[in-house]
Design an enzyme around this catalytic site. Sequence first.
Site, PDB file in Angstrom:
ATOM      1  N   TRP A 131      71.033  36.334  34.960  1.00 29.07           N
ATOM      2  CA  TRP A 131      70.497  35.018  35.317  1.00 29.07           C
ATOM      3  C   TRP A 131      70.061  34.927  36.778  1.00 29.07           C
ATOM      4  O   TRP A 131      69.436  33.952  37.167  1.00 29.07           O
ATOM      5  CB  TRP A 131      71.592  33.949  35.084  1.00 29.07           C
ATOM      6  CG  TRP A 131      72.905  34.392  35.667  1.00 29.07           C
ATOM      7  CD1 TRP A 131      73.932  34.989  34.979  1.00 29.07           C
ATOM      8  CD2 TRP A 131      73.300  34.361  37.035  1.00 29.07           C
ATOM      9  NE1 TRP A 131      74.938  35.340  35.851  1.00 29.07           N
ATOM     10  CE2 TRP A 131      74.574  34.960  37.125  1.00 29.07           C
ATOM     11  CE3 TRP A 131      72.716  33.889  38.216  1.00 29.07           C
ATOM     12  CZ2 TRP A 131      75.266  35.090  38.326  1.00 29.07           C
ATOM     13  CZ3 TRP A 131      73.404  34.032  39.410  1.00 29.07           C
ATOM     14  CH2 TRP A 131      74.660  34.634  39.457  1.00 29.07           C
ATOM     15  N   ASN A 132      70.402  35.906  37.617  1.00 27.40           N
ATOM     16  CA  ASN A 132      70.255  35.655  39.066  1.00 27.40           C
ATOM     17  C   ASN A 132      68.801  35.648  39.552  1.00 27.40           C
ATOM     18  O   ASN A 132      68.465  34.912  40.476  1.00 27.40           O
ATOM     19  CB  ASN A 132      71.127  36.607  39.893  1.00 27.40           C
ATOM     20  CG  ASN A 132      70.751  38.041  39.736  1.00 27.40           C
ATOM     21  OD1 ASN A 132      70.169  38.439  38.734  1.00 27.40           O
ATOM     22  ND2 ASN A 132      71.094  38.854  40.712  1.00 27.40           N
ATOM     23  N   SER A 158      73.055  33.832  28.853  1.00 24.40           N
ATOM     24  CA  SER A 158      73.174  32.604  28.052  1.00 24.40           C
ATOM     25  C   SER A 158      72.944  31.325  28.848  1.00 24.40           C
ATOM     26  O   SER A 158      72.725  30.272  28.247  1.00 24.40           O
ATOM     27  CB  SER A 158      74.551  32.561  27.395  1.00 24.40           C
ATOM     28  OG  SER A 158      74.642  33.596  26.453  1.00 24.40           O
ATOM     29  N   GLY A 207      72.911  43.956  35.001  1.00 25.09           N
ATOM     30  CA  GLY A 207      74.066  43.062  34.947  1.00 25.09           C
ATOM     31  C   GLY A 207      75.292  43.725  35.532  1.00 25.09           C
ATOM     32  O   GLY A 207      75.192  44.619  36.376  1.00 25.09           O
ATOM     33  N   GLU A 229      70.959  48.894  35.513  1.00 29.38           N
ATOM     34  CA  GLU A 229      70.833  48.376  36.878  1.00 29.38           C
ATOM     35  C   GLU A 229      72.037  47.465  37.081  1.00 29.38           C
ATOM     36  O   GLU A 229      72.043  46.334  36.595  1.00 29.38           O
ATOM     37  CB  GLU A 229      69.540  47.558  37.041  1.00 29.38           C
ATOM     38  CG  GLU A 229      68.263  48.335  36.847  1.00 29.38           C
ATOM     39  CD  GLU A 229      67.932  49.249  38.001  1.00 29.38           C
ATOM     40  OE1 GLU A 229      68.685  49.284  38.999  1.00 29.38           O
ATOM     41  OE2 GLU A 229      66.916  49.953  37.899  1.00 29.38           O
ATOM     42  N   CYS A 263      72.081  41.579  43.596  1.00 25.35           N
ATOM     43  CA  CYS A 263      72.738  42.892  43.551  1.00 25.35           C
ATOM     44  C   CYS A 263      72.497  43.641  44.860  1.00 25.35           C
ATOM     45  O   CYS A 263      73.356  44.380  45.324  1.00 25.35           O
ATOM     46  CB  CYS A 263      72.219  43.688  42.369  1.00 25.35           C
ATOM     47  SG  CYS A 263      70.432  43.809  42.327  1.00 25.35           S
ATOM     48  N   GLU A 357      82.459  43.728  44.557  1.00 25.88           N
ATOM     49  CA  GLU A 357      81.176  43.065  44.810  1.00 25.88           C
ATOM     50  C   GLU A 357      81.429  41.564  44.980  1.00 25.88           C
ATOM     51  O   GLU A 357      82.099  40.947  44.151  1.00 25.88           O
ATOM     52  CB  GLU A 357      80.231  43.291  43.617  1.00 25.88           C
ATOM     53  CG  GLU A 357      78.888  42.614  43.808  1.00 25.88           C
ATOM     54  CD  GLU A 357      77.927  42.817  42.635  1.00 25.88           C
ATOM     55  OE1 GLU A 357      78.367  42.863  41.482  1.00 25.88           O
ATOM     56  OE2 GLU A 357      76.713  42.917  42.911  1.00 25.88           O
TER      57      GLU A 357
HETATM   58  P1  NAP Z   1      76.716  40.061  33.102  1.00 28.33           P
HETATM   59  O1  NAP Z   1      77.804  39.126  32.805  1.00 28.33           O
HETATM   60  O2  NAP Z   1      76.954  41.501  32.942  1.00 28.33           O
HETATM   61  O3  NAP Z   1      75.482  39.592  32.179  1.00 28.33           O
HETATM   62  C1  NAP Z   1      74.254  40.284  32.178  1.00 28.33           C
HETATM   63  C2  NAP Z   1      73.695  40.258  30.770  1.00 28.33           C
HETATM   64  O4  NAP Z   1      74.522  41.050  29.925  1.00 28.33           O
HETATM   65  C3  NAP Z   1      73.651  38.874  30.140  1.00 28.33           C
HETATM   66  O5  NAP Z   1      72.517  38.784  29.341  1.00 28.33           O
HETATM   67  C4  NAP Z   1      74.912  38.856  29.305  1.00 28.33           C
HETATM   68  O6  NAP Z   1      74.856  37.958  28.230  1.00 28.33           O
HETATM   69  C5  NAP Z   1      74.972  40.271  28.816  1.00 28.33           C
HETATM   70  N1  NAP Z   1      76.303  40.758  28.475  1.00 28.33           N
HETATM   71  C6  NAP Z   1      77.486  40.450  29.056  1.00 28.33           C
HETATM   72  N2  NAP Z   1      78.481  41.150  28.490  1.00 28.33           N
HETATM   73  C7  NAP Z   1      77.913  41.939  27.547  1.00 28.33           C
HETATM   74  C8  NAP Z   1      78.423  42.895  26.626  1.00 28.33           C
HETATM   75  N3  NAP Z   1      79.706  43.223  26.570  1.00 28.33           N
HETATM   76  N4  NAP Z   1      77.548  43.511  25.808  1.00 28.33           N
HETATM   77  C9  NAP Z   1      76.244  43.220  25.858  1.00 28.33           C
HETATM   78  N5  NAP Z   1      75.703  42.322  26.693  1.00 28.33           N
HETATM   79  C10 NAP Z   1      76.524  41.683  27.536  1.00 28.33           C
HETATM   80  O7  NAP Z   1      76.157  39.897  34.573  1.00 28.33           O
HETATM   81  P2  NAP Z   1      75.734  38.561  35.305  1.00 28.33           P
HETATM   82  O8  NAP Z   1      76.943  37.857  35.765  1.00 28.33           O
HETATM   83  O9  NAP Z   1      74.801  37.810  34.425  1.00 28.33           O
HETATM   84  O10 NAP Z   1      74.892  39.152  36.551  1.00 28.33           O
HETATM   85  C11 NAP Z   1      75.481  39.534  37.715  1.00 28.33           C
HETATM   86  C12 NAP Z   1      75.632  41.038  37.801  1.00 28.33           C
HETATM   87  O11 NAP Z   1      74.367  41.660  37.618  1.00 28.33           O
HETATM   88  C13 NAP Z   1      76.086  41.465  39.175  1.00 28.33           C
HETATM   89  O12 NAP Z   1      77.049  42.479  39.091  1.00 28.33           O
HETATM   90  C14 NAP Z   1      74.812  41.995  39.830  1.00 28.33           C
HETATM   91  O13 NAP Z   1      75.020  42.863  40.880  1.00 28.33           O
HETATM   92  C15 NAP Z   1      74.133  42.608  38.676  1.00 28.33           C
HETATM   93  N6  NAP Z   1      72.691  42.737  38.947  1.00 28.33           N
HETATM   94  C16 NAP Z   1      72.172  43.988  39.174  1.00 28.33           C
HETATM   95  C17 NAP Z   1      70.843  44.143  39.479  1.00 28.33           C
HETATM   96  C18 NAP Z   1      70.253  45.502  39.715  1.00 28.33           C
HETATM   97  O14 NAP Z   1      69.032  45.619  39.686  1.00 28.33           O
HETATM   98  N7  NAP Z   1      71.018  46.536  39.968  1.00 28.33           N
HETATM   99  C19 NAP Z   1      70.019  43.035  39.564  1.00 28.33           C
HETATM  100  C20 NAP Z   1      70.581  41.778  39.353  1.00 28.33           C
HETATM  101  C21 NAP Z   1      71.919  41.644  39.031  1.00 28.33           C
HETATM  102  P3  NAP Z   1      75.647  36.562  28.243  1.00 28.33           P
HETATM  103  O15 NAP Z   1      75.106  35.753  29.363  1.00 28.33           O
HETATM  104  O16 NAP Z   1      75.331  35.998  26.903  1.00 28.33           O
HETATM  105  O17 NAP Z   1      77.091  36.902  28.441  1.00 28.33           O
END
Ligand code: NAP
Length: 453
Positions: A131-132, A158, A207, A229, A263, A357
Site C-alpha cells: 500500500w505504501n 487490502s 512487501g 522486493e 522501503c 526496519e
Molecule cells: P505486507 O504485509 O507484506 O503486504 C504486502 C502484500 O502482500 C499485500 O498485498 C498483502 O495483502 C500481501 N500479503 C501479506 N501476507 C501475505 C501472505 N502470507 N501471502 C501472500 N500475500 C500476503 O507488507 P506491507 O505492510 O503492505 O508493506 C510494507 C513492507 O513492504 C515493508 O517491509 C517495505 O519495506 C516493503 N516494501 C518493499 C519495497 C521494495 O521495493 N523493496 C517497496 C515497498 C515496500 P493484504 O494486504 O491482503 O494482507
Amino acid sequence: MSTTVSRNPYTGDEINSYKNYSKQKVAEIIDKADKQFYNWRETSFAERKKLMLAAASELIKNKEEYANTMTLEMGKPITQAIAEIEKCAWVCEYYAQNAEKHLENEVIKSDAYKSYVSFEPLGAVLAVMPWNYPYWQVFRFAAPALMAGNIGVLKHASNVFGCALNIEKIFKRAGFPDYCFSTLLIGGKDVEAVIENKKIKAVTLTGSGPAGASVASIAGKNIKKSVLELGGSNALVVFKDCDIEKTVDTCVQARFQNTGQSCIAGKRLLIDASISEEFTEKLLVKVRELKAGNPMDEDTFIGTMAREDLAEDLEKQVNESIKAGAKLLIGGKRQGAFFEPTVLTNVTKSMAVFKEETFGPALAITTFKTEEEAVELSNNSKFGLGVSLFTKDVKRAETLAFQFEEGAVFINELVKSDPRLPFGGIKESGYGRELSKYGIREFINKKTIYINK
Ligand code: NAP
C-alpha cells in the site's frame, strides 16, 4: 463471502466496502487472462507502445482523481500523491519508448551458422503489491510486463482496493484489450491458490519478509519464477567532509518523505562523531519545520501513517530503543495513526530502531570514528537494499562503494527509483530486479535459437 473495508487513516471514517472475489470468479479471470495472452503476445511493439502512451496520458489527465483515492485510503499527503501519479506516467513512457530495444534479439557467435537469444513473454504474471506507493509499485511492474507481451494480474494490499480498481480502469481507459491487466480483490490467504493455478506463470511480491518468504516457497513448490522486493533499513553515511547544509536537507527528505513509509528510506543515520553535534542541531531545525496535518492540504508534508496498527508498531520500536539507552531528541508520540517526526540518538546495533526496519517517521542516529567502522555499521543489517554516502571526496566514495552489501549505492543523493536504473536488493531485501532493461527481462523466456544450414 468476506468483505474488505477501506478506512481513511486520517479521519478513521469508512470509505468503501468491497466484496472479496470468490474462488470461482478468480479462476474465471485467470482463464480469461491466459486466453488473452495468446492474442497479446502477437501484438507488435508499435501497438503496445501506442496503448502504453495512452495509459501515461490517462494518468496525467486524471491525476487529481487518482491521487485523491490514494490520499483517502493510505494518508499520503496530496502533493506527494500527485507526484507519484506523474512518476507512473514516466515509467509507462519509458517502457513504451524502450521495451523493443531492451528485448531485441541478441546474436551470440557459436559453432552454429547463426545463434541468438530471443526474449519472449511467459504469460500471466501475478503481482502481490503493498500500500505504501499504491500506484507506483504496480506500474513499475505492469509497464514492463505488458510491453514485453505478458499479462498482469494484481493482488493489491487490502487497504488500497480503491487504488487497485483505479489501475484496472486506467488500462481499460487507455484501450488495452480486456484481461491484459486485471485486479483480484482477495486477501493474502487467497494468494496460494492463485500461484498454484497452472495458468499463472510467475509471481512478483513487494512487501514484508514474511509475506515474501511465504509467496516464494509456494512459487518454489510449483516451480515458478519469483521476484521479491522486500524491506530495507538503508543507512545514510555522513562523512566529515560532506556539504553539511545540503546533506541535512537530503537526509530529512530521505527519512521523512511518504511519512517515512518507504522501503528505501534512510532509516539509520551513521555520522562521523566529529561533526555529529553540529549536524544534528541543523537536522533538528529542519525536522521541526516539517508540516504535519491533514493529508488533503497542499502544504502538508507529514500525513498520518497508513494504519493505526502500523503506528503502534513504530511506537513500540521507539519506546524499546529508548528503554535500551537511546536518547529521544524530538517527537516520539503517537495519536491514532499519526506519529510525530522523531529523531533518536546514541543508537547502538542491538536496539530495535537499528536492527529492525522502522516503517514510519523515525530516524536513528549512530556515530562512527573511522571509515571501516562506518562500513561495518552500514553492513550490520539483515537487509541490503541501498545506502547513501555523503562526502566531497567522490572518488573515495566510488572506491568504497564496492564494500557495501547493497543493491544500490547513491553518492551525495538519497536512494531513489528511476525507470532507467535497476532497482532491487540483496540479503533479506529480496532478489531480482525491477525497472531498466534488467526489470523487463525478469519475466522473460531467454530462448536460445541455434541454426545450422
Ligand atoms: P505486507 O504485509 O507484506 O503486504 C504486502 C502484500 O502482500 C499485500 O498485498 C498483502 O495483502 C500481501 N500479503 C501479506 N501476507 C501475505 C501472505 N502470507 N501471502 C501472500 N500475500 C500476503 O507488507 P506491507 O505492510 O503492505 O508493506 C510494507 C513492507 O513492504 C515493508 O517491509 C517495505 O519495506 C516493503 N516494501 C518493499 C519495497 C521494495 O521495493 N523493496 C517497496 C515497498 C515496500 P493484504 O494486504 O491482503 O494482507
